[in-house]
Design a protein around this motif. Structure first.
Motif, PDB file in Angstrom:
ATOM      1  N   MET A   1      10.553  -0.814   1.509  1.00  0.00           N
ATOM      2  CA  MET A   1       9.922   0.338   0.896  1.00  0.00           C
ATOM      3  C   MET A   1      10.029   1.497   1.850  1.00  0.00           C
ATOM      4  O   MET A   1       9.755   1.366   3.036  1.00  0.00           O
ATOM      5  N   GLY A   2      10.392   2.629   1.334  1.00  0.00           N
ATOM      6  CA  GLY A   2      10.565   3.806   2.166  1.00  0.00           C
ATOM      7  C   GLY A   2       9.244   4.389   2.620  1.00  0.00           C
ATOM      8  O   GLY A   2       8.238   4.362   1.923  1.00  0.00           O
ATOM      9  N   LEU A   3       9.285   4.891   3.835  1.00  0.00           N
ATOM     10  CA  LEU A   3       8.095   5.510   4.392  1.00  0.00           C
ATOM     11  C   LEU A   3       7.694   6.740   3.587  1.00  0.00           C
ATOM     12  O   LEU A   3       6.502   7.038   3.439  1.00  0.00           O
ATOM     13  N   GLY A   4       8.673   7.432   3.039  1.00  0.00           N
ATOM     14  CA  GLY A   4       8.393   8.614   2.228  1.00  0.00           C
ATOM     15  C   GLY A   4       7.583   8.283   0.988  1.00  0.00           C
ATOM     16  O   GLY A   4       6.673   9.030   0.617  1.00  0.00           O
ATOM     17  N   ASP A   5       7.912   7.155   0.340  1.00  0.00           N
ATOM     18  CA  ASP A   5       7.157   6.742  -0.842  1.00  0.00           C
ATOM     19  C   ASP A   5       5.715   6.414  -0.474  1.00  0.00           C
ATOM     20  O   ASP A   5       4.783   6.781  -1.190  1.00  0.00           O
ATOM     21  N   LYS A   6       5.536   5.726   0.632  1.00  0.00           N
ATOM     22  CA  LYS A   6       4.184   5.367   1.062  1.00  0.00           C
ATOM     23  C   LYS A   6       3.369   6.614   1.365  1.00  0.00           C
ATOM     24  O   LYS A   6       2.197   6.710   0.988  1.00  0.00           O
ATOM     25  N   ALA A   7       3.982   7.576   2.026  1.00  0.00           N
ATOM     26  CA  ALA A   7       3.284   8.822   2.347  1.00  0.00           C
ATOM     27  C   ALA A   7       2.948   9.589   1.074  1.00  0.00           C
ATOM     28  O   ALA A   7       1.857  10.155   0.949  1.00  0.00           O
ATOM     29  N   LYS A   8       3.872   9.581   0.137  1.00  0.00           N
ATOM     30  CA  LYS A   8       3.657  10.282  -1.135  1.00  0.00           C
ATOM     31  C   LYS A   8       2.483   9.671  -1.888  1.00  0.00           C
ATOM     32  O   LYS A   8       1.627  10.386  -2.406  1.00  0.00           O
ATOM     33  N   HIS A   9       2.430   8.344  -1.914  1.00  0.00           N
ATOM     34  CA  HIS A   9       1.350   7.676  -2.632  1.00  0.00           C
ATOM     35  C   HIS A   9       0.005   7.882  -1.928  1.00  0.00           C
ATOM     36  O   HIS A   9      -1.021   8.042  -2.593  1.00  0.00           O
ATOM     37  N   ALA A  10       0.009   7.906  -0.614  1.00  0.00           N
ATOM     38  CA  ALA A  10      -1.223   8.181   0.130  1.00  0.00           C
ATOM     39  C   ALA A  10      -1.691   9.612  -0.126  1.00  0.00           C
ATOM     40  O   ALA A  10      -2.896   9.867  -0.262  1.00  0.00           O
ATOM     41  N   ALA A  11      -0.746  10.536  -0.222  1.00  0.00           N
ATOM     42  CA  ALA A  11      -1.093  11.927  -0.504  1.00  0.00           C
ATOM     43  C   ALA A  11      -1.661  12.066  -1.912  1.00  0.00           C
ATOM     44  O   ALA A  11      -2.597  12.842  -2.139  1.00  0.00           O
ATOM     45  N   GLU A  12      -1.115  11.307  -2.861  1.00  0.00           N
ATOM     46  CA  GLU A  12      -1.636  11.328  -4.224  1.00  0.00           C
ATOM     47  C   GLU A  12      -3.087  10.840  -4.250  1.00  0.00           C
ATOM     48  O   GLU A  12      -3.927  11.407  -4.943  1.00  0.00           O
ATOM     49  N   GLU A  13      -3.356   9.787  -3.473  1.00  0.00           N
ATOM     50  CA  GLU A  13      -4.719   9.265  -3.414  1.00  0.00           C
ATOM     51  C   GLU A  13      -5.661  10.299  -2.793  1.00  0.00           C
ATOM     52  O   GLU A  13      -6.766  10.529  -3.286  1.00  0.00           O
ATOM     53  N   ALA A  14      -5.222  10.931  -1.723  1.00  0.00           N
ATOM     54  CA  ALA A  14      -6.039  11.952  -1.066  1.00  0.00           C
ATOM     55  C   ALA A  14      -6.299  13.123  -2.013  1.00  0.00           C
ATOM     56  O   ALA A  14      -7.417  13.651  -2.069  1.00  0.00           O
ATOM     57  N   GLY A  15      -5.288  13.514  -2.756  1.00  0.00           N
ATOM     58  CA  GLY A  15      -5.456  14.589  -3.726  1.00  0.00           C
ATOM     59  C   GLY A  15      -6.464  14.223  -4.798  1.00  0.00           C
ATOM     60  O   GLY A  15      -7.272  15.060  -5.230  1.00  0.00           O
ATOM     61  N   GLY A  16      -6.430  12.963  -5.216  1.00  0.00           N
ATOM     62  CA  GLY A  16      -7.406  12.490  -6.201  1.00  0.00           C
ATOM     63  C   GLY A  16      -8.818  12.536  -5.658  1.00  0.00           C
ATOM     64  O   GLY A  16      -9.763  12.899  -6.367  1.00  0.00           O
ATOM     65  N   LYS A  17      -8.974  12.174  -4.389  1.00  0.00           N
ATOM     66  CA  LYS A  17     -10.303  12.218  -3.765  1.00  0.00           C
ATOM     67  C   LYS A  17     -10.807  13.652  -3.675  1.00  0.00           C
ATOM     68  O   LYS A  17     -11.985  13.913  -3.917  1.00  0.00           O
ATOM     69  N   LEU A  18      -9.911  14.572  -3.334  1.00  0.00           N
ATOM     70  CA  LEU A  18     -10.294  15.984  -3.274  1.00  0.00           C
ATOM     71  C   LEU A  18     -10.706  16.496  -4.651  1.00  0.00           C
ATOM     72  O   LEU A  18     -11.704  17.215  -4.795  1.00  0.00           O
ATOM     73  N   LYS A  19      -9.922  16.115  -5.652  1.00  0.00           N
ATOM     74  CA  LYS A  19     -10.210  16.551  -7.017  1.00  0.00           C
ATOM     75  C   LYS A  19     -11.560  15.978  -7.484  1.00  0.00           C
ATOM     76  O   LYS A  19     -12.358  16.686  -8.096  1.00  0.00           O
ATOM     77  N   GLU A  20     -11.797  14.715  -7.164  1.00  0.00           N
ATOM     78  CA  GLU A  20     -13.066  14.095  -7.532  1.00  0.00           C
ATOM     79  C   GLU A  20     -14.233  14.814  -6.840  1.00  0.00           C
ATOM     80  O   GLU A  20     -15.251  15.125  -7.462  1.00  0.00           O
ATOM     81  N   GLY A  21     -14.063  15.090  -5.563  1.00  0.00           N
ATOM     82  CA  GLY A  21     -15.100  15.792  -4.812  1.00  0.00           C
ATOM     83  C   GLY A  21     -15.361  17.181  -5.353  1.00  0.00           C
ATOM     84  O   GLY A  21     -16.514  17.612  -5.468  1.00  0.00           O
ATOM     85  N   ALA A  22     -14.304  17.887  -5.715  1.00  0.00           N
ATOM     86  CA  ALA A  22     -14.463  19.227  -6.286  1.00  0.00           C
ATOM     87  C   ALA A  22     -15.202  19.146  -7.615  1.00  0.00           C
ATOM     88  O   ALA A  22     -16.047  20.000  -7.918  1.00  0.00           O
TER      89      ALA A  22
END
Length: 57
Positions: A1-22
């Motif tokens: 699995m590419g490191l880029g995919d893992k980073a992308k998925h982690a960023a998606e999760e972080a974005g979701g947390k930010l959206k939930e918090g907002a």
């Protein structure tokens, strides 16, 4: 699995947390639910990454 995919998925999760918090801060239930949904999708993708990694070994 590419490191880029893992980073992308982690960023998606972080974005979701930010959206939930907002959503919580602004009392916007739709935004909060959307953030939770984004996090769940990212979690599924990360689980798929883990499965792929297990088979690559």
């Amino acid at each position: 699995m590419g490191l880029g995919d893992k980073a992308k998925h982690a960023a998606e999760e972080a974005g979701g947390k930010l959206k939930e918090g907002a959503g919580k801060l602004t009392d916007n239930e739709r935004l909060e639910a959307e953030g939770k949904k984004d996090q769940a999708k990212a979690d599924v993708k990360q689980a798929g990454d883990d499965v792929k990694d297990a088979f690559d070994r």
